[in-house]
Design an enzyme around this catalytic site. Structure first.
Site, PDB file in Angstrom:
ATOM      1  N   ASP A  36       0.836  -1.227   0.000  1.00  9.74           N
ATOM      2  CA  ASP A  36       0.000   0.000   0.000  1.00  9.74           C
ATOM      3  C   ASP A  36       0.861   1.264   0.000  1.00  9.74           C
ATOM      4  OD1 ASP A  36       0.652  -0.331   2.723  1.00  9.74           O
ATOM      5  OD2 ASP A  36      -1.400  -0.003   3.452  1.00  9.74           O
ATOM      6  N   ASP A 171      -6.318  -0.225   5.635  1.00  7.28           N
ATOM      7  CA  ASP A 171      -7.196  -0.627   6.740  1.00  7.28           C
ATOM      8  C   ASP A 171      -8.428   0.267   6.831  1.00  7.28           C
ATOM      9  OD1 ASP A 171      -5.053  -2.229   7.103  1.00  7.28           O
ATOM     10  OD2 ASP A 171      -4.501  -1.478   9.087  1.00  7.28           O
TER      11      ASP A 171
HETATM   12 MG    MG Z   1      -3.806  -0.950  13.278  1.00  9.70          MG
END
Ligand code: MG
Ligand code: ADP
Length: 384
Positions: A36, A171
């Site tokens: 990422d 995330d």
């Molecule tokens: Mg984390």
């Protein structure tokens, strides 16, 4: 599993006010590790572990945050927000508040109760879950309505700039934008994404090694520096290469000798992982689970040998799964040096698989692992 009714009761008892409740899931990354921040590809799925945030306005200008996980309350002054975190769990919600204030929103007083069942610090991203749940909750009291990808970016900034953790976008993005029964192929360069259905016959079996080696923080920084070193060498020859996303295996063949041996290995992982991740999404879209499993196996070897981001326990968890009935593919997921493995398993074999894997790991490593049978879930939303 998470229970909005209990959190509502808890909030009403503590703050004597009816809350609005929001939920944001944790995630498991099926493939695409340490890509990422190289502006590459990742393919996570949101899971059915999540954080709930209950919020109600206050008239006294205070921000009171309570975590049922920590059984602790902290009070801030909405008119005098702290500029930086203080190495406390409340940094995560307050970081989000601080970033929203920086976007020009007037921040009123509110009470916020948090509770989550994402295991903390196990690589399933309880941090993104608490950030995204808080961001939705606070958005509701300030009248903001950010699209999921923008909300994710704001939460990433909270973690980077306020908490002080140098995480990528994955995330927060999947927690905000996940879709039930789907994995999400994300291009971390422009945040374009494609959903790929996970067949109903397949379970996501997450095996927690129960270890997180303390080297993780320092090693993470070293790895990032090595990835940057490799990229800088290639960019001397091909200035259009800004991140390893732009580099190829043939660049490494030509100029790998100009890098430190470690930089070469780390770059080989990142470059081949990007190829595998895009191929894995294709495999899912083609219902080719055997190919997906093969790519996951290759990804684990690359993560372990080239990136050196695994550990004895995670390598054992992956190795011990290999000949168990129903396994499609297994690899270490998350930032590395411990945490969880992701196993794609035929659903009708998942319970037997989990039991057998737990028994084998306990015998081999001497630690009883936690094994969760999950399914891909929706991204963050309002509960009531
Ligand atoms: Mg984390
Ligand atoms: P991971 O994201 O893999 O779970 P991190 O270290 O990034 O691990 O984030 C874990 C931290 O996030 C916890 O130590 C805690 O400070 C914070 N956190 C997560 N969920 C909660 C919660 N429900 N209540 C309070 N703090 C939380």
């Amino acid at each position: 599993m998470h229970d909005p009714a209990s959190l509502r009761t808890l909030h009403v008892n503590r703050f004597q006010a009816e809350p609005a409740i929001f939920v944001a899931p944790g995630r498991v990354n099926l493939i695409g590790e340490h890509t990422d921040y190289a502006e590459g590809f990742v393919m996570p799925a949101a899971i059915d572990f999540a954080t709930l945030a209950a919020i109600s306005p206050r008239a006294d200008g205070k921000i009171v945050v309570y975590s049922e996980n920590f059984k602790e309350e902290k009070t801030y002054d909405a008119a005098a927000l702290p500029p930086k975190g203080s190495k406390h769990w409340s940094d995560y919600p307050m970081g989000v508040v601080s970033i929203l204030a920086g976007e020009g929103h007037a921040i009123p007083g509110f009470s916020l109760s948090l509770w989550g069942d994402v295991p903390l610090g196990s690589g399933l991203s309880s941090s993104a879950a608490i950030e995204v749940a808080t961001a939705l909750a606070v958005s509701s009291v300030i009248g903001a309505n950010y699209p999921g990808p923008v909300l994710a970016r704001l939460c990433q900034r909270a973690e980077n700039e306020f908490v002080g953790a140098n995480c990528g976008i994955m995330d927060q993005f999947i927690s905000a934008n996940g879709a039930e029964d789907h994995a999400l192929l994300l291009d971390c360069r422009d945040l374009s994404f494609k959903l790929a259905p996970i067949p109903a016959s397949v379970a996501l079996v997450i095996a927690n090694t129960m270890v997180k080696h303390s080297v993780a923080g320092g090693e993470y920084s070293t790895r990032r520096a090595e990835v940057e070193e490799a990229c800088a060498v290639i960019a001397q020859h091909r200035p259009e290469v800004r991140f390893l996303r732009d580099a190829t295996v043939s660049d490494l063949e030509k100029w790998g000798g100009e890098m430190s041996p470690n930089a070469l290995k780390r770059a080989r992982h990142v470059i081949t992982e990007n190829l595998r991740t895009v191929a894995a999404a294709e495999a899912l879209l083609n219902h080719d689970m055997a190919e997906l499993g093969r790519l996951m196996a290759e990804a684990h070897v690359s993560y372990s040998r080239d990136f050196e981001g695994s550990c004895v326990e995670a390598d054992a968890m992956v190795a011990l799964a290999q000949d168990l009935p129903g396994l499609i593919g297994a690899r270490l997921t998350g930032g590395g040096f411990g945490g969880c493995t992701i196993n794609l398993v035929e659903k009708d074999q998942a319970h037997a698989f989990a039991e057998a894997l737990a028994a084998r790991y306990t015998t081999e490593i001497g630690i009883v692992p936690q094994i969760h049978i999950c399914h891909a879930s929706n991204g963050a939303h309002k509960v009531n």
